[in-house]
Motif scaffolding. Structure first.
Motif, mmCIF file in Angstrom:
data_model
loop_
_atom_site.group_PDB
_atom_site.id
_atom_site.type_symbol
_atom_site.label_atom_id
_atom_site.label_comp_id
_atom_site.label_asym_id
_atom_site.label_seq_id
_atom_site.Cartn_x
_atom_site.Cartn_y
_atom_site.Cartn_z
ATOM 1 N N VAL A 148 0.769 -1.048 -0.037
ATOM 2 C CA VAL A 148 0.183 0.069 -0.062
ATOM 3 C C VAL A 148 0.860 1.185 -0.128
ATOM 4 N N LEU A 149 2.010 1.189 0.900
ATOM 5 C CA LEU A 149 2.868 2.655 0.903
ATOM 6 C C LEU A 149 3.596 2.580 -0.380
ATOM 7 N N THR A 150 4.130 1.472 -0.872
ATOM 8 C CA THR A 150 4.846 1.456 -2.307
ATOM 9 C C THR A 150 3.771 2.156 -3.296
ATOM 10 N N ALA A 151 2.530 1.894 -3.469
ATOM 11 C CA ALA A 151 1.780 2.288 -4.257
ATOM 12 C C ALA A 151 1.228 3.888 -4.164
ATOM 13 N N ALA A 152 1.517 4.127 -3.121
ATOM 14 C CA ALA A 152 1.180 5.646 -2.591
ATOM 15 C C ALA A 152 2.557 6.288 -3.131
ATOM 16 N N TYR A 153 3.632 5.780 -2.888
ATOM 17 C CA TYR A 153 4.959 6.352 -3.394
ATOM 18 C C TYR A 153 4.941 6.614 -5.030
ATOM 19 N N SER A 154 4.597 5.324 -5.561
ATOM 20 C CA SER A 154 4.594 5.314 -6.906
ATOM 21 C C SER A 154 3.740 6.592 -7.623
ATOM 22 N N ALA A 155 2.407 6.407 -7.045
ATOM 23 C CA ALA A 155 1.252 7.316 -7.736
ATOM 24 C C ALA A 155 1.821 8.741 -7.327
ATOM 25 N N THR A 156 2.225 9.066 -6.190
ATOM 26 C CA THR A 156 2.598 10.473 -6.047
ATOM 27 C C THR A 156 3.612 11.075 -6.705
ATOM 28 N N SER A 157 4.853 10.106 -6.950
ATOM 29 C CA SER A 157 5.861 10.495 -8.051
ATOM 30 C C SER A 157 5.722 10.411 -9.399
ATOM 31 N N ALA A 158 5.099 9.324 -9.942
ATOM 32 C CA ALA A 158 5.071 8.937 -11.249
ATOM 33 C C ALA A 158 4.053 10.039 -12.131
ATOM 34 N N ARG A 159 2.914 10.119 -11.620
ATOM 35 C CA ARG A 159 1.972 10.785 -12.629
ATOM 36 C C ARG A 159 2.403 12.230 -12.762
ATOM 37 N N PRO A 160 2.881 13.006 -11.780
ATOM 38 C CA PRO A 160 3.362 14.455 -12.410
ATOM 39 C C PRO A 160 4.587 14.372 -13.100
ATOM 40 N N LEU A 161 5.483 13.289 -13.129
ATOM 41 C CA LEU A 161 6.682 13.298 -13.728
ATOM 42 C C LEU A 161 6.245 12.774 -15.162
ATOM 43 N N LEU A 162 5.273 11.603 -15.436
ATOM 44 C CA LEU A 162 4.827 11.716 -16.943
ATOM 45 C C LEU A 162 4.324 13.107 -17.471
ATOM 46 N N HIS A 163 3.500 13.731 -16.887
ATOM 47 C CA HIS A 163 3.178 15.053 -17.406
ATOM 48 C C HIS A 163 4.287 15.760 -17.852
ATOM 49 N N ALA A 164 5.555 15.812 -16.910
ATOM 50 C CA ALA A 164 6.521 16.697 -17.325
ATOM 51 C C ALA A 164 7.544 16.025 -18.627
ATOM 52 N N VAL A 165 7.418 14.614 -18.594
ATOM 53 C CA VAL A 165 7.745 13.994 -19.859
ATOM 54 C C VAL A 165 7.179 14.444 -21.199
ATOM 55 N N LEU A 166 5.700 14.557 -21.157
ATOM 56 C CA LEU A 166 5.133 14.883 -22.370
ATOM 57 C C LEU A 166 5.091 16.313 -22.620
ATOM 58 N N ASN A 167 5.315 17.118 -21.729
ATOM 59 C CA ASN A 167 5.558 18.630 -21.702
ATOM 60 C C ASN A 167 6.355 19.196 -20.557
ATOM 61 N N PRO A 168 7.789 19.231 -20.928
ATOM 62 C CA PRO A 168 8.605 19.902 -19.843
ATOM 63 C C PRO A 168 8.628 21.220 -19.642
ATOM 64 N N SER A 169 7.554 21.926 -19.489
ATOM 65 C CA SER A 169 7.394 23.356 -19.191
ATOM 66 C C SER A 169 7.773 23.574 -17.775
ATOM 67 N N PRO A 170 8.100 24.749 -17.509
ATOM 68 C CA PRO A 170 8.347 25.228 -16.132
ATOM 69 C C PRO A 170 7.183 24.732 -15.101
ATOM 70 N N PRO A 171 5.842 24.837 -15.275
ATOM 71 C CA PRO A 171 4.892 24.634 -14.468
ATOM 72 C C PRO A 171 4.678 23.107 -14.198
ATOM 73 N N LEU A 172 4.686 22.391 -15.282
ATOM 74 C CA LEU A 172 4.754 20.841 -15.057
ATOM 75 C C LEU A 172 5.888 20.366 -14.356
ATOM 76 N N THR A 173 7.228 20.901 -14.766
ATOM 77 C CA THR A 173 8.284 20.453 -14.023
ATOM 78 C C THR A 173 8.462 20.821 -12.765
ATOM 79 N N GLN A 174 7.823 21.867 -12.397
ATOM 80 C CA GLN A 174 7.593 22.398 -10.775
ATOM 81 C C GLN A 174 6.962 21.184 -10.130
ATOM 82 N N ARG A 175 5.476 21.086 -10.708
ATOM 83 C CA ARG A 175 4.762 20.003 -10.152
ATOM 84 C C ARG A 175 5.277 18.592 -9.991
ATOM 85 N N ALA A 176 6.155 18.333 -10.960
ATOM 86 C CA ALA A 176 7.094 16.996 -10.924
ATOM 87 C C ALA A 176 7.860 17.150 -9.533
#
Length: 308
Positions: free
Chosen positions: A235-263
């Motif tokens: 459960v804790l690992t899933a929380a880690y993965s979700a918290t980290s991976a989702r904003p990183l994926l957005h930054a991969v698709l669009n590495p703009s300053p706002p999305l990078t900051q969220r990542a």
């Protein structure tokens, strides 16, 4: 990890009812990010033995050195912040530079004092940790060695907790390596916070998140782990993965300053479930749950004060 986060409370205005001076110091010390610190010592103590009374001294030392690093970071970045982040406490005049530097020195001394009270082994770890913090802020931050220095600091912070436990730091080395890997990835991404950049750094960080997720779900690392620990780790690992991976994926698709900051913000928040998962793998479920409980508090304060 210490640049601005425009959509996370960097307006320079205290919330209604807050004392402006205290709010400025909360911004300077990155109050929400402080909630990611106690889990370092707890994870280290769990890997090195069992959390005990001296673990609280290690936590106090970690908080002091982290706060010192935040104050020193802004003192060292005055000229840059005056141009790119004028609403920060120092360029806006809400905190005097001399006061920030004095706070960094006082917090460092306090942290080393707490480590000394915790014992010689703790001080042996705390001294290079403090040196790494100061070297990063004053020299290494803008060099290619910057992300590695930040990773070393976070790994040492976890080993500080192990140093006050019964078995020493050696059993905690895998946990320290995991936390350092995550820190390295997030710090590398943070270099594009203000100007954006290529998708390479967030893509590498996403790969690191996947690798750590896989390693954490291979089962409890300690034979001392009680029944049910594997489920809690999952459960804790899933929380880690979700918290980290989702904003990183957005930054991969669009590495703009706002999305990078969220990542970057997501990567900082993800440290809490990562620490909790590492602690649970070592069999200290109570400490793991206490660490995980810090996440809602960090999220609440982040609505008013930037985490980066």
């Amino acid at each position: 990890m210490t640049t601005s986060h425009p959509d996370a409370g960097t307006t320079g205005r205290a919330p209604r009812g807050a004392a402006p001076h205290l709010f400025a110091w909360a911004e300077l010390l990155r109050l929400p990010a402080l909630f990611t610190v106690p889990g370092d010592a707890l994870a280290g103590a769990a890997a090195g033995g069992r959390p005990g009374p001296r673990t609280l001294l290690a936590v106090g030392c970690s908080l002091c050195l982290y706060g010192a690093g935040m104050a020193l970071n802004d003192w060292a970045d005055q000229a840059e912040d005056a141009v790119e982040r004028p609403r920060r406490p120092l360029p806006s005049g809400r905190v005097r530079p001399a006061a920030a530097l004095a706070a960094a020195g006082a917090l460092t001394a306090a942290g080393l004092g707490l480590a000394a009270r915790a014992g010689g082994r703790a001080l042996t770890v705390a001294v290079p940790l403090a040196a790494t913090v100061w070297a990063y802020d004053l020299v290494l931050k803008r060099t290619p060695a910057g992300p590695a220095a930040m990773a070393v600091a976070r790994g040492l912070d976890l080993l500080l907790g192990a140093a006050v436990s019964g078995r020493g730091v050696r059993p905690a080395l895998p946990s320290a390596a995991a936390l350092a890997t995550h820190t390295l990835a997030v710090t590398a991404v943070s270099r594009g916070e203000t100007r954006g950049g290529s998708p390479a750094a967030p893509l590498a960080a996403l790969a690191a998140t996947g690798a750590l997720t896989w390693a954490l779900t291979r089962g409890p690392a300690s034979a001392r782990a009680p029944r049910g620990a594997a489920h809690i780790v999952g459960v804790l690992t899933a929380a880690y993965s979700a918290t980290s991976a989702r904003p990183l994926l957005h930054a991969v698709l669009n590495p703009s300053p706002p999305l990078t900051q969220r990542a970057v913000g997501g990567g900082i928040r993800a440290m809490i479930p990562l620490q909790a998962a590492l602690t649970a793998r070592s069999g200290a479920l109570t400490s793991a749950l206490l660490t995980a409980a810090l996440a809602p508090a960090a999220r609440r304060f982040e609505k008013k004060v930037s985490v980066t």
